[in-house]
Enzyme design. Sequence first.
Site, PDB file in Angstrom:
ATOM      1  N   HIS A 144     -12.231   1.080  -3.969  1.00  0.00           N
ATOM      2  CA  HIS A 144     -11.550  -0.052  -5.650  1.00  0.00           C
ATOM      3  C   HIS A 144     -12.126  -0.931  -5.302  1.00  0.00           C
ATOM      4  O   HIS A 144     -12.901  -1.096  -4.337  1.00  0.00           O
ATOM      5  CB  HIS A 144     -10.227  -0.178  -4.564  1.00  0.00           C
ATOM      6  N   ASP A 156      -2.212  -1.192  -3.711  1.00  0.00           N
ATOM      7  CA  ASP A 156      -2.655   0.101  -4.564  1.00  0.00           C
ATOM      8  C   ASP A 156      -1.637   1.074  -4.769  1.00  0.00           C
ATOM      9  O   ASP A 156      -1.219   1.035  -3.269  1.00  0.00           O
ATOM     10  CB  ASP A 156      -3.703   0.519  -3.010  1.00  0.00           C
ATOM     11  N   TYR A 173       0.759  -1.234  -0.342  1.00  0.00           N
ATOM     12  CA  TYR A 173       0.010  -0.090  -0.145  1.00  0.00           C
ATOM     13  C   TYR A 173       1.053   1.288  -0.140  1.00  0.00           C
ATOM     14  O   TYR A 173       1.442   1.896   0.684  1.00  0.00           O
ATOM     15  CB  TYR A 173      -0.674  -0.541   0.876  1.00  0.00           C
TER      16      TYR A 173
END
Length: 251
Positions: A242, A144, A105
């Site tokens: 998302h 991500d 992340y």
Amino acid sequence: MKFISWNVNGLRAILKKDFMTVFNQQNADFFCIQETKLQEGQVELNLPGYVQYWNYADKKGYSGTAIFAKTPAQNVHYGINKPELDHEGRAITLEYPQFFLVTCYTPNSQAKLKRLPFRLEWEIAFQEYLQSLNRQKPVILCGDLNVAHENIDLKNWKTNRHNAGFSDEERQKMTTLLTTGFTDSFRYLHPAETGIYSWWSYRFHARENNAGWRIDYFITSNKLQDKIAAADILTKIYGSDHCPILLQLDL
């Protein structure tokens, strides 16, 4: 071999929605999540047949990653070997005989790019870490990564120049990664496809209007290119800002 990655934007919240239904339907070999927003002990997941690996941020309710794997890892590593960067639970690495699996992340540069210096420090250290792994065996990176690499990776690219996730600096870091032995699996199979995104703002009916960004990735070592059987973005799955992304490898 099936891999799923999903920024869930708060695991406790998405568990009240359809997370377990999606998890069971996908039946992935590896299910990676980002932005868990958890501390240890705040949820107890019953995932028969899966080993659970968690990395928590020091700060409560912030960041965090996890991997749920059908096959136990030979080795597990939390962070990227930079103590000054490893307080936010942003990375997990699992080692298997044929590959390393890394979920990440990436830090957001935030409004007016106020956290861009930290982001770039992370990028340099993280790419060094990935290269060290890649020298040993192939790498599968997912998560991500908080950057839309090319103009076709977001709907409104002209008005987002120099905004977080589409700054020249962030995009250049992604270019650097991809030119040093790595493949963006989605673009490898879908080089010119447009209108396919993985994140939409909760504001301005962005998802309804498909005004999104592709900022979630499966990136593999070039050595795995011929093993990529599918790389998809599961835009019909809701529950977070998302949607999940998928990678299928013939290993």
